[in-house]
Design a protein around this motif. Sequence first.
Motif, PDB file in Angstrom:
ATOM      1  N   THR A  41       0.664  -1.544  -0.379  1.00  0.00           N
ATOM      2  CA  THR A  41      -0.417  -0.014   0.297  1.00  0.00           C
ATOM      3  C   THR A  41       0.876   1.123   0.153  1.00  0.00           C
ATOM      4  O   THR A  41       1.831   1.215   0.451  1.00  0.00           O
ATOM      5  N   THR A  71      -3.554   3.967  -8.618  1.00  0.00           N
ATOM      6  CA  THR A  71      -4.957   4.012  -7.695  1.00  0.00           C
ATOM      7  C   THR A  71      -5.192   3.416  -6.334  1.00  0.00           C
ATOM      8  O   THR A  71      -6.289   3.879  -6.175  1.00  0.00           O
ATOM      9  N   GLN A  72      -4.561   1.977  -6.736  1.00  0.00           N
ATOM     10  CA  GLN A  72      -4.668   0.918  -5.661  1.00  0.00           C
ATOM     11  C   GLN A  72      -3.746   0.896  -4.544  1.00  0.00           C
ATOM     12  O   GLN A  72      -3.013   0.824  -4.851  1.00  0.00           O
ATOM     13  N   ASP A  73      -4.825   0.403  -3.620  1.00  0.00           N
ATOM     14  CA  ASP A  73      -3.355  -0.361  -2.382  1.00  0.00           C
ATOM     15  C   ASP A  73      -4.091  -1.784  -2.187  1.00  0.00           C
ATOM     16  O   ASP A  73      -5.528  -1.475  -2.122  1.00  0.00           O
ATOM     17  N   ASN A  75      -5.115  -3.238   0.767  1.00  0.00           N
ATOM     18  CA  ASN A  75      -5.626  -2.819   1.582  1.00  0.00           C
ATOM     19  C   ASN A  75      -6.556  -3.464   2.308  1.00  0.00           C
ATOM     20  O   ASN A  75      -5.861  -3.824   3.905  1.00  0.00           O
ATOM     21  N   ASN A  95      -9.030   0.477  -3.010  1.00  0.00           N
ATOM     22  CA  ASN A  95      -9.746   1.358  -2.764  1.00  0.00           C
ATOM     23  C   ASN A  95     -10.850   1.486  -4.009  1.00  0.00           C
ATOM     24  O   ASN A  95     -11.126   2.118  -4.974  1.00  0.00           O
ATOM     25  N   GLY A  96     -11.976   1.047  -3.121  1.00  0.00           N
ATOM     26  CA  GLY A  96     -13.418   0.694  -3.880  1.00  0.00           C
ATOM     27  C   GLY A  96     -13.212  -0.103  -4.803  1.00  0.00           C
ATOM     28  O   GLY A  96     -14.307  -0.223  -5.881  1.00  0.00           O
ATOM     29  N   LYS A 118     -17.772   1.112  -2.608  1.00  0.00           N
ATOM     30  CA  LYS A 118     -17.461   2.592  -2.259  1.00  0.00           C
ATOM     31  C   LYS A 118     -16.207   3.075  -0.840  1.00  0.00           C
ATOM     32  O   LYS A 118     -16.939   2.215   0.181  1.00  0.00           O
ATOM     33  N   ARG A 120     -12.496   2.507   0.977  1.00  0.00           N
ATOM     34  CA  ARG A 120     -11.772   1.808   1.210  1.00  0.00           C
ATOM     35  C   ARG A 120     -11.569   0.006   1.769  1.00  0.00           C
ATOM     36  O   ARG A 120     -12.456  -0.072   2.834  1.00  0.00           O
ATOM     37  N   THR A 122     -11.383  -2.484   3.442  1.00  0.00           N
ATOM     38  CA  THR A 122     -10.165  -3.164   5.242  1.00  0.00           C
ATOM     39  C   THR A 122     -10.966  -4.227   5.774  1.00  0.00           C
ATOM     40  O   THR A 122     -10.732  -5.045   6.389  1.00  0.00           O
ATOM     41  N   ALA A 141     -16.640  -2.258   2.801  1.00  0.00           N
ATOM     42  CA  ALA A 141     -15.934  -0.831   3.010  1.00  0.00           C
ATOM     43  C   ALA A 141     -15.947  -0.336   4.109  1.00  0.00           C
ATOM     44  O   ALA A 141     -17.118  -0.646   4.809  1.00  0.00           O
TER      45      ALA A 141
END
Length: 476
Positions: A41, A71-73, A75, A95-96, A118, A120, A122, A141
């Motif tokens: 991340t 744009t992605q992690d 998570n 992320n989303g 929509k 993060r 987690t 999310a």
Amino acid sequence: MSNRQNDFVIEWHSKDLGHGLQVALGDVNGDGWLELLAGTTFPGTGPTHVYVFRWDCGYYRHYRTISLSRTQDVNSISAGDLDGDGIDEIVVGGNGGIFVYKLTRTGYLQVFVDDRIKGRVTALAVVDIDRDGRKEIIVAASGSNRLYIIKSTPQGYYTRSHTVEGNILQVGFGDVDGDRRGEVVVLAAAPDGSRIYLLQWSSSGLVQKKAKAVPKSPGRVLVVGDADNDGIDEILFDLPGGRVYLLDYTVTGFINQWISPYLDASSYAAAIADIDKDAGNEIIITTLESTYIFSKTDGRFILESKQDIPNGIISIAIGDIDGNRTNEIVLGTRFGYVYIIEAKEIERGKIFIGKVQTLIRDKADIPEGKPDIAKVVDAKARIALVDTIVRRDKVIVEGEVTVQILYVADLPGQPVHFFHTTFSFLQIVNLFGAEPGMEAFVSFDVEHLDVEETGPRSVDITLIVETRAALATPWC
């Protein structure tokens, strides 16, 4: 007569893979062995990655790298057989969105994306909630009260959703009431604390069975597993101030079975599993700095081991990766390293072993009489032990580093010159069970050395050193 116990030692650690590692295990290539998955991340620049490692001929080897977009992690990450072919898919909470990957002989394929979730992602679990032999993705999310169930069918993936009161913090799955069907367990925020929901799958989707108000949870930890070895799962979640709460479900309802002692900091991850082949599960809890192992003995939970780990532990996975029939503890860290810990049976007269990785920086000037530096050509480091002091649960190590530097001089013809510099360092190896009077044996391994010129007569030196401390317990 020997006094046996278990010592949990670092068996392996990776190189720096990137920031904020989330780890999971799964047989993602169908060879019958678990592979290690580590996702990054907050990369700063460039894409994030999922790194796949496999046990091969006595070593943990890098096997594949999956690249995500800029744009992605990662998570959250998990693995499971979603399509029923006997090979686990890799499931990434970004992320989303949810991203599902499948390894091929030479690379990987992205087989499913759902970008309607929509925030993060987690809260993630990959389990078989309808008992059809295929696992489903349970996902939520941050900041949402909607739980999604994603299922693979021969016609493709489809998604159902279920809402609860309060934003969902974490999700898990297990048989907490002994009906052999399994429940989806949801930890959610509530106005006066937190709330636990038990949901069960039906033909119409998820149905709520029970709900209970519980103390306010930071929402980093939710584990469902058989902590007391009675054949029925319990619910473990985190409390503020560095404690965890073990909740049991009985015929009379929920009861509090155990609240842990205060740890050295807030808990970040946890697991319930048998990690020492004693036919009973242990509770493994991590803070940023330490791994705690508790087991139930004579009706109460006791601290069996504490192992300090550098670089900030934020994720955990448990499984037998190397095929020795002992589950390893896999830890992902904030600053990019994966650590694998395994239980080693010891007895008096044998050895405690601990390792720690240290970043050492120093500056050096070109000695008088030597010409100015144009470019460093080569460098080698040698480390000597100066002194060791054994204290309770730690070994204090004093060492001396000598770095030999070969450089091109800033002179016509660019002749090659040589000089060396020496500096000291102090390192503490935290080793649960260490006592004054034990004999310490210390060794060093230089894992990385970098020397950069910072001026015509100065250089910066950076080393990564592994310090290994072995403590021999005296014979009785």
